[in-house]
Motif scaffolding. Sequence first.
Motif, PDB file in Angstrom:
ATOM      1  N   ASN A  52       0.826  -1.196   0.000  1.00  0.00           N
ATOM      2  CA  ASN A  52       0.000   0.000   0.000  1.00  0.00           C
ATOM      3  C   ASN A  52       0.868   1.257   0.000  1.00  0.00           C
ATOM      4  O   ASN A  52       0.626   2.204  -0.748  1.00  0.00           O
ATOM      5  N   ILE A  53       1.897   1.224   0.849  1.00  0.00           N
ATOM      6  CA  ILE A  53       2.803   2.369   0.945  1.00  0.00           C
ATOM      7  C   ILE A  53       3.467   2.599  -0.413  1.00  0.00           C
ATOM      8  O   ILE A  53       3.498   3.703  -0.936  1.00  0.00           O
ATOM      9  N   LEU A  54       3.929   1.487  -0.990  1.00  0.00           N
ATOM     10  CA  LEU A  54       4.616   1.559  -2.267  1.00  0.00           C
ATOM     11  C   LEU A  54       3.697   2.110  -3.364  1.00  0.00           C
ATOM     12  O   LEU A  54       4.064   2.988  -4.133  1.00  0.00           O
ATOM     13  N   GLN A  55       2.463   1.558  -3.375  1.00  0.00           N
ATOM     14  CA  GLN A  55       1.504   1.999  -4.388  1.00  0.00           C
ATOM     15  C   GLN A  55       1.255   3.497  -4.257  1.00  0.00           C
ATOM     16  O   GLN A  55       1.196   4.221  -5.235  1.00  0.00           O
ATOM     17  N   ASN A  56       1.113   3.947  -2.979  1.00  0.00           N
ATOM     18  CA  ASN A  56       0.839   5.358  -2.733  1.00  0.00           C
ATOM     19  C   ASN A  56       1.996   6.229  -3.161  1.00  0.00           C
ATOM     20  O   ASN A  56       1.815   7.297  -3.734  1.00  0.00           O
ATOM     21  N   LEU A  57       3.182   5.720  -2.836  1.00  0.00           N
ATOM     22  CA  LEU A  57       4.394   6.461  -3.178  1.00  0.00           C
ATOM     23  C   LEU A  57       4.480   6.640  -4.683  1.00  0.00           C
ATOM     24  O   LEU A  57       4.712   7.733  -5.188  1.00  0.00           O
ATOM     25  N   ILE A  58       4.248   5.541  -5.390  1.00  0.00           N
ATOM     26  CA  ILE A  58       4.324   5.605  -6.853  1.00  0.00           C
ATOM     27  C   ILE A  58       3.212   6.501  -7.390  1.00  0.00           C
ATOM     28  O   ILE A  58       3.437   7.366  -8.213  1.00  0.00           O
ATOM     29  N   LYS A  59       2.019   6.309  -6.829  1.00  0.00           N
ATOM     30  CA  LYS A  59       0.857   7.065  -7.317  1.00  0.00           C
ATOM     31  C   LYS A  59       1.117   8.570  -7.259  1.00  0.00           C
ATOM     32  O   LYS A  59       0.805   9.304  -8.181  1.00  0.00           O
ATOM     33  N   HIS A  60       1.697   9.007  -6.141  1.00  0.00           N
ATOM     34  CA  HIS A  60       1.842  10.452  -5.959  1.00  0.00           C
ATOM     35  C   HIS A  60       3.201  11.003  -6.367  1.00  0.00           C
ATOM     36  O   HIS A  60       3.471  12.174  -6.150  1.00  0.00           O
ATOM     37  N   THR A  61       4.063  10.148  -6.930  1.00  0.00           N
ATOM     38  CA  THR A  61       5.357  10.667  -7.389  1.00  0.00           C
ATOM     39  C   THR A  61       5.111  11.734  -8.456  1.00  0.00           C
ATOM     40  O   THR A  61       4.351  11.508  -9.389  1.00  0.00           O
ATOM     41  N   PRO A  62       5.745  12.892  -8.304  1.00  0.00           N
ATOM     42  CA  PRO A  62       5.467  13.955  -9.284  1.00  0.00           C
ATOM     43  C   PRO A  62       6.246  13.747 -10.579  1.00  0.00           C
ATOM     44  O   PRO A  62       6.836  14.658 -11.116  1.00  0.00           O
ATOM     45  N   ALA A  63       6.277  12.518 -11.044  1.00  0.00           N
ATOM     46  CA  ALA A  63       6.942  12.215 -12.311  1.00  0.00           C
ATOM     47  C   ALA A  63       6.180  11.052 -12.927  1.00  0.00           C
ATOM     48  O   ALA A  63       5.448  10.356 -12.226  1.00  0.00           O
ATOM     49  N   ALA A  64       6.352  10.880 -14.233  1.00  0.00           N
ATOM     50  CA  ALA A  64       5.648   9.776 -14.888  1.00  0.00           C
ATOM     51  C   ALA A  64       6.440   8.484 -14.671  1.00  0.00           C
ATOM     52  O   ALA A  64       7.493   8.295 -15.258  1.00  0.00           O
ATOM     53  N   VAL A  65       5.932   7.642 -13.758  1.00  0.00           N
ATOM     54  CA  VAL A  65       6.612   6.385 -13.438  1.00  0.00           C
ATOM     55  C   VAL A  65       5.622   5.237 -13.616  1.00  0.00           C
ATOM     56  O   VAL A  65       4.447   5.362 -13.264  1.00  0.00           O
ATOM     57  N   ALA A  66       6.105   4.124 -14.115  1.00  0.00           N
ATOM     58  CA  ALA A  66       5.250   2.938 -14.206  1.00  0.00           C
ATOM     59  C   ALA A  66       6.088   1.707 -13.911  1.00  0.00           C
ATOM     60  O   ALA A  66       7.277   1.662 -14.218  1.00  0.00           O
ATOM     61  N   MET A  67       5.424   0.747 -13.258  1.00  0.00           N
ATOM     62  CA  MET A  67       6.106  -0.493 -12.921  1.00  0.00           C
ATOM     63  C   MET A  67       5.379  -1.616 -13.652  1.00  0.00           C
ATOM     64  O   MET A  67       4.153  -1.736 -13.535  1.00  0.00           O
ATOM     65  N   LEU A  68       6.133  -2.405 -14.393  1.00  0.00           N
ATOM     66  CA  LEU A  68       5.495  -3.454 -15.192  1.00  0.00           C
ATOM     67  C   LEU A  68       6.085  -4.811 -14.849  1.00  0.00           C
ATOM     68  O   LEU A  68       7.198  -4.897 -14.334  1.00  0.00           O
ATOM     69  N   ASP A  69       5.308  -5.875 -15.161  1.00  0.00           N
ATOM     70  CA  ASP A  69       5.823  -7.210 -14.880  1.00  0.00           C
ATOM     71  C   ASP A  69       6.535  -7.767 -16.116  1.00  0.00           C
ATOM     72  O   ASP A  69       6.708  -7.052 -17.113  1.00  0.00           O
TER      73      ASP A  69
END
Length: 601
Positions: free
Chosen positions: A246-263
Amino acid sequence: MNTDLLAQFFEFSNDLLCLANTEGFFVKVNPAFIKTLGFSEEELLKRKFLDFIHEEDVELTLKEVEKLSQGATTIGFENRYQKKDGTFVWLQWNSTPDPASGLLFAIARDVTEQKKMFRLLEQTQNIANIGAWELDPKTGKTEWTEQIFKIYGIQPGQSTDVEIGINQYHAEDQSIIVKAVNDAIEKKESFDVKLRFLKSNGEEIWVRSKGDPVLAADGSVQVIRGIFQDIDAEERMRMALATEENILQNLIKHTPAAVAMLDLEMKYLAHSDRWLVDYDLGEAKILGKSHYEVFPDVLDRWKDDHQRVLAGEVLKKDRDHWIREDGTEVYIAWELRPWFDSHGKIAGLIMLTQVITQLIETELGLQKTVEDLQKSNLDLEQFAYVASHDLREPLRMIGNFSELLEMKHSGDLNDQGQDYLGRIIKSAERLQLLVDSLLEFSRVGRKESEVTAFQLPDLLGEIQEQLHLYLKENNAVIEIQSDVTTVKAVRGQLGMVIYNLLHNGIKFNESDTPTVQLKCQQDENFLYFQVKDNGIGVELGKEQKIFGAFQRLHKRNVYPGSGVGLALCKKIVERHAGTISCSPQKQGSIFEFRIKKDPTL
Ligand code: ADP
């Protein structure tokens, strides 16, 4: 019954059959008995049967024999018998005494395998912290395996019921288990719940309770059978993981940059809000979707890059051009790196991108402006050159004819006429000076000038020569301090700068002995020149202004000049990738400039 038949039954039974007397000896054993224990009939009859029994079981066996001698029967009594090879078998006995003969009739079954299985099951239950239970819905009585007693913290063997079972659930969760059990009884529904539970020592743990109704032939619920498991460690780990995720998801969600994590299959696991904004995806739900489904117009070379990153590389590009399917042009900076699972294996990739379209467009716009400016500058220079060049001839004519007029016809003019003529001549001279300076100025950028290697001392000598008369007239001196020899520059232009500065140092000077010092130095990249005079100095705050064309601080009639000299110096120095500045001093001023060694024009 027929004695023969009985004898045959005795002979062929798979169960172990025997007769024993009260003295503790076997009287008769059947072949199954002999086969199981490995002793001959003789050997078996010769010794007391207690001799064959495992020492740990002797005491219980004696008690059982005691009961038999008092006329009771034994059902399901278990003890271990030693075989001929020294190993033991578990036998389960049903025995009954015959008061008439005083003999014991006994049937035994080899239950070694079952015992083994049972022990295995017990061990498994222990390891998994799992127990089995059964509830009789009619009586409310429950049967528990030992493991459940352990989890409850209750002495094994006690009688239990559904109430005892439910009591130890956390107060807030009790209604859930009550409803689950009721639904199993009334609606014949299975349940599987994870609830909080209080052990008898007060410790709160997570348990899993699963129950299945077992139906009787008439369709009614006969019993509810289920399992009960201590899942505290797993549950807490799962919750901790969930929190972390959850923390990680939130961190990524609100990062002020375009970031994506893929499998590994390029499916989205997480992304920042900015990802949706930057790629105009609006409110799209892209988690779980393939990157190639979200962006059908992904470049083929990018697909190759993805595979390289999934094989372990880290890739990066500061500027990439992407023409999208609909024709829009996008510029992006990106970085791709693999991410690893807890075993250190690549589990997918992380994309970090920055849409820089606007930045690039501004840059391209600026570039164009610079090019336009350069062109318009060139046009202006061309114009100044042509104008000043073409003006010289008619100007000379005006000058020449005015002088002729003065020489030959000044007698014909009255005072006013002569005054006018004098002014025309002066103006023509001044105009000539301005036009000449302008021509010189516009020449600086022209092609004729090229960089050559030459001896600086030679150039300095020539300049001194040119200034010789001027120095004499003004009782002035020039002091040169230089160890620079060969230099590369546009010779004529460097000469012009030095000449102008030295000349100004003498011109703008009121001291009895105007003195100008010239110092030349160099380092790896630049040539440095300093011109210091003891003249009238430059007014503070005007030291930048004087480098502008036609900018003068002093009256023409006191200090003649066009005001182009320093502008010319600046232009030449900048063409040599250098800088020029003036620092007013208490007395006099210092002009300094540096030019790049071996400049490319
Ligand atoms: P010009 O010498 O033709 O007037 P310049 O461009 O060489 O033009 O100089 C511009 C102005 O800067 C001068 O008019 C003068 O006012 C000032 N200036 C230049 N050199 C000096 C100096 N060495 N000392 C004082 N003032 C100077």
